[in-house]
Design a protein around this motif. Structure first.
Motif, mmCIF file in Angstrom:
data_model
loop_
_atom_site.group_PDB
_atom_site.id
_atom_site.type_symbol
_atom_site.label_atom_id
_atom_site.label_comp_id
_atom_site.label_asym_id
_atom_site.label_seq_id
_atom_site.Cartn_x
_atom_site.Cartn_y
_atom_site.Cartn_z
ATOM 1 N N VAL A 151 15.271 -0.884 13.667
ATOM 2 C CA VAL A 151 14.148 -0.291 12.942
ATOM 3 C C VAL A 151 14.583 0.130 11.542
ATOM 4 N N ASN A 152 15.787 0.626 11.418
ATOM 5 C CA ASN A 152 16.299 0.975 10.081
ATOM 6 C C ASN A 152 16.354 -0.258 9.189
ATOM 7 N N THR A 153 16.772 -1.386 9.759
ATOM 8 C CA THR A 153 16.824 -2.629 8.989
ATOM 9 C C THR A 153 15.429 -3.031 8.535
ATOM 10 N N ARG A 154 14.461 -2.908 9.449
ATOM 11 C CA ARG A 154 13.082 -3.237 9.085
ATOM 12 C C ARG A 154 12.549 -2.257 8.046
ATOM 13 N N PHE A 155 12.943 -1.001 8.183
ATOM 14 C CA PHE A 155 12.473 0.025 7.246
ATOM 15 C C PHE A 155 12.925 -0.299 5.823
ATOM 16 N N ASP A 156 14.098 -0.895 5.681
ATOM 17 C CA ASP A 156 14.598 -1.241 4.352
ATOM 18 C C ASP A 156 13.685 -2.226 3.628
ATOM 19 N N ARG A 157 12.826 -2.931 4.373
ATOM 20 C CA ARG A 157 11.907 -3.898 3.756
ATOM 21 C C ARG A 157 10.640 -3.234 3.246
ATOM 22 N N LEU A 158 10.403 -1.970 3.692
ATOM 23 C CA LEU A 158 9.114 -1.346 3.372
ATOM 24 C C LEU A 158 8.951 -1.071 1.876
ATOM 25 N N ALA A 159 9.933 -0.462 1.261
ATOM 26 C CA ALA A 159 9.797 -0.099 -0.159
ATOM 27 C C ALA A 159 9.591 -1.321 -1.042
ATOM 28 N N PRO A 160 10.393 -2.393 -0.880
ATOM 29 C CA PRO A 160 10.135 -3.588 -1.699
ATOM 30 C C PRO A 160 8.751 -4.184 -1.439
ATOM 31 N N ALA A 161 8.312 -4.144 -0.179
ATOM 32 C CA ALA A 161 6.997 -4.705 0.143
ATOM 33 C C ALA A 161 5.895 -3.881 -0.519
ATOM 34 N N PHE A 162 6.025 -2.566 -0.505
ATOM 35 C CA PHE A 162 4.993 -1.733 -1.122
ATOM 36 C C PHE A 162 5.003 -1.915 -2.633
ATOM 37 N N SER A 163 6.184 -2.071 -3.189
ATOM 38 C CA SER A 163 6.285 -2.315 -4.635
ATOM 39 C C SER A 163 5.583 -3.624 -4.997
ATOM 40 N N ALA A 164 5.745 -4.637 -4.134
ATOM 41 C CA ALA A 164 5.077 -5.925 -4.376
ATOM 42 C C ALA A 164 3.568 -5.760 -4.320
ATOM 43 N N LEU A 165 3.087 -4.922 -3.407
ATOM 44 C CA LEU A 165 1.641 -4.679 -3.337
ATOM 45 C C LEU A 165 1.122 -4.106 -4.656
ATOM 46 N N LEU A 166 1.867 -3.153 -5.199
ATOM 47 C CA LEU A 166 1.426 -2.516 -6.445
ATOM 48 C C LEU A 166 1.485 -3.479 -7.620
ATOM 49 N N ARG A 167 2.495 -4.341 -7.644
ATOM 50 C CA ARG A 167 2.645 -5.277 -8.761
ATOM 51 C C ARG A 167 1.639 -6.416 -8.707
ATOM 52 N N GLU A 168 1.438 -6.952 -7.506
ATOM 53 C CA GLU A 168 0.709 -8.214 -7.386
ATOM 54 C C GLU A 168 -0.776 -8.060 -7.099
ATOM 55 N N PHE A 169 -1.182 -6.861 -6.619
ATOM 56 C CA PHE A 169 -2.561 -6.761 -6.159
ATOM 57 C C PHE A 169 -3.242 -5.504 -6.672
ATOM 58 N N ASN A 170 -4.556 -5.511 -6.504
ATOM 59 C CA ASN A 170 -5.387 -4.378 -6.883
ATOM 60 C C ASN A 170 -4.880 -3.115 -6.176
ATOM 61 N N ALA A 171 -4.911 -1.987 -6.888
ATOM 62 C CA ALA A 171 -4.393 -0.735 -6.325
ATOM 63 C C ALA A 171 -5.102 -0.352 -5.028
ATOM 64 N N ALA A 172 -6.370 -0.722 -4.902
ATOM 65 C CA ALA A 172 -7.121 -0.387 -3.687
ATOM 66 C C ALA A 172 -6.563 -1.091 -2.457
ATOM 67 N N SER A 173 -5.805 -2.167 -2.693
ATOM 68 C CA SER A 173 -5.278 -2.945 -1.568
ATOM 69 C C SER A 173 -4.157 -2.221 -0.834
ATOM 70 N N SER A 174 -3.619 -1.177 -1.447
ATOM 71 C CA SER A 174 -2.505 -0.481 -0.798
ATOM 72 C C SER A 174 -2.714 1.023 -0.724
ATOM 73 N N ALA A 175 -3.887 1.501 -1.116
ATOM 74 C CA ALA A 175 -4.133 2.948 -1.159
ATOM 75 C C ALA A 175 -3.953 3.586 0.215
ATOM 76 N N ASP A 176 -4.393 2.897 1.276
ATOM 77 C CA ASP A 176 -4.312 3.464 2.624
ATOM 78 C C ASP A 176 -2.892 3.432 3.192
ATOM 79 N N LEU A 177 -1.960 2.777 2.468
ATOM 80 C CA LEU A 177 -0.585 2.649 2.954
ATOM 81 C C LEU A 177 0.396 3.498 2.159
ATOM 82 N N SER A 178 -0.110 4.317 1.256
ATOM 83 C CA SER A 178 0.784 5.037 0.336
ATOM 84 C C SER A 178 1.717 6.008 1.055
ATOM 85 N N GLY A 179 1.317 6.513 2.203
ATOM 86 C CA GLY A 179 2.164 7.466 2.907
ATOM 87 C C GLY A 179 3.036 6.853 3.989
ATOM 88 N N ASN A 180 2.977 5.531 4.148
ATOM 89 C CA ASN A 180 3.704 4.902 5.251
ATOM 90 C C ASN A 180 5.222 5.067 5.161
#
Length: 367
Positions: free
Chosen positions: A195-224
């Motif tokens: 799970v720690n290994t999978r967790f390491d993927r979360l921050a880069p994935a969320f950063s990609a959401l902010l860069r590549e897509f509308n902010a509304a696409s990740s608003a519900d995931l900001s606290g994950n």
């Protein structure tokens, strides 16, 4: 007649004791009354004419004898109709004290097995709970027996037997708990690492959401990220507590901590996957926005054809046409440098669910 009445009456009483919901007593009442009346008529004749040989005395005794015979035959008819039920109930009622004693003997045997087991096992929560279950069941049985509640006693005896079995199983399983806890600890340690290994993927994935897509696409995931990190931390705390409990000879307590750790890890995985899956889904839709839309349009055409084939256009035609307009509006909303693909997906999913519901209702109305 008295003997027949007594046998039948005891059977009815047994049925009433063991099956209070049955109405056999109501059917028996007129027959029982006929017996009492016939007996009273005979006793009255004896009292009035005993030792008197007159025509009137003879008639009184003949009438009494006839009444006794009629009553006896009524008892026979009643008993014949309900023989199986009456005999089974009487037999079960007679066996109830023995049933209760046998159940208590099983309880004593199970508790004796605990007393003879390794003293370390006695403090296991499963063994303590099972022991209390036996005590409570026996207490209930004693109360029902003292109150003369046959049905309650039989029910309680069954519970005593179940509780004794549960205690036997708890003490039999106790020796394996330590190994079970050791195996579970090793398993959860491995899962924490994964799970720690999978967790390491979360921050880069969320950063990609902010860069590549509308902010509304990740608003519900900001606290994950924060929540997932906390769940992992809590899982590690539970794992440490589990190690300590197992080391102190409390493997069942260790297994409880391990269960909590697994629940936290499952929550962390869900939070991580929600972010990484969102990235994958949005990239897929961005690469071909019309693919999902075509699927929904295809489902809509199927629904419209079904309405035509089943003669339901008047009822559902305009409703389905409105879904086409909803699809067009969802597509038209994909504008700007970063279209809101997440809202687009949600709109199409909502439309698809609605169409599926209409299809189900059309099929149901045709049956």
């Amino acid at each position: 007649m008295d003997k027949r009445q007594s046998i039948a009456s005891s059977g009815v009483d047994a049925v009433r004791s063991l099956h209070p919901d049955r109405s056999l007593a109501d059917e028996w009442a007129p027959t029982e009354k006929a017996c009492f009346d016939a007996g009273a008529a005979y006793l009255a004749a004896v009292e009035q004419f005993d030792g008197i040989a007159t025509a009137r005395a003879q008639a009184a005794f003949q009438n009494a004898a006839h009444g006794l015979g009629e009553a006896a035959q009524a008892v026979d008819r009643f008993y014949s109709r309900h023989r199986s039920e009456l005999e089974q109930a009487r037999s079960a009622l007679a066996a109830t004290p023995r049933l209760a004693q046998d159940a208590k003997s099983l309880a004593e045997k199970a508790q004796l097995a605990v007393a003879e087991a390794d003293p370390a096992f006695v403090d296991y929560p499963s063994v303590r709970a099972a022991w209390r279950g036996v005590d409570d069941a026996v207490s209930t049985l004693d109360s029902a027996t003292a109150a003369g509640d046959a049905l309650g006693a039989r029910t309680a005896a069954a519970r005593v037997r179940e509780a004794a079995t549960e205690l036997d199983e708890a003490i039999a399983a106790a020796p394996a708990r330590a190994q079970e806890a050791r195996s579970a600890l090793a398993s959860v340690r491995t899962r924490v690492e994964a799970v720690n290994t999978r967790f390491d993927r979360l921050a880069p994935a969320f950063s990609a959401l902010l860069r590549e897509f509308n902010a509304a696409s990740s608003a519900d995931l900001s606290g994950n990220e924060r929540l997932a990190a906390r769940h992992i931390e809590q899982a590690q705390e539970d794992l440490s507590a589990a190690r300590a409990s197992n080391s102190s000879g409390s493997p069942e307590e260790a297994l409880d901590y391990i269960a909590q750790a697994r629940a936290h890890l499952a929550d962390a995985e869900r939070l991580v996957d929600a972010v990484t899956d969102r990235v994958d889904l949005l990239r897929e839709v961005k690469a071909d926005p019309t693919r999902k839309e075509h699927s929904v349009r295809f489902t809509l055409r199927d629904a419209q054809q079904l309405a035509i084939n089943r003669g339901l256009v008047a009822e559902w035609g305009s409703v389905l046409d409105a879904q086409l307009a909803r699809i067009d509006r969802a597509h038209a909303a994909l504008t700007g440098t970063h279209p809101d693909y997440w809202s687009y997906i949600q709109d199409l999913d909502s439309i698809s669910r609605f169409i599926t519901g209409v299809i189900d209702r059309m099929r149901g109305s045709a049956r």
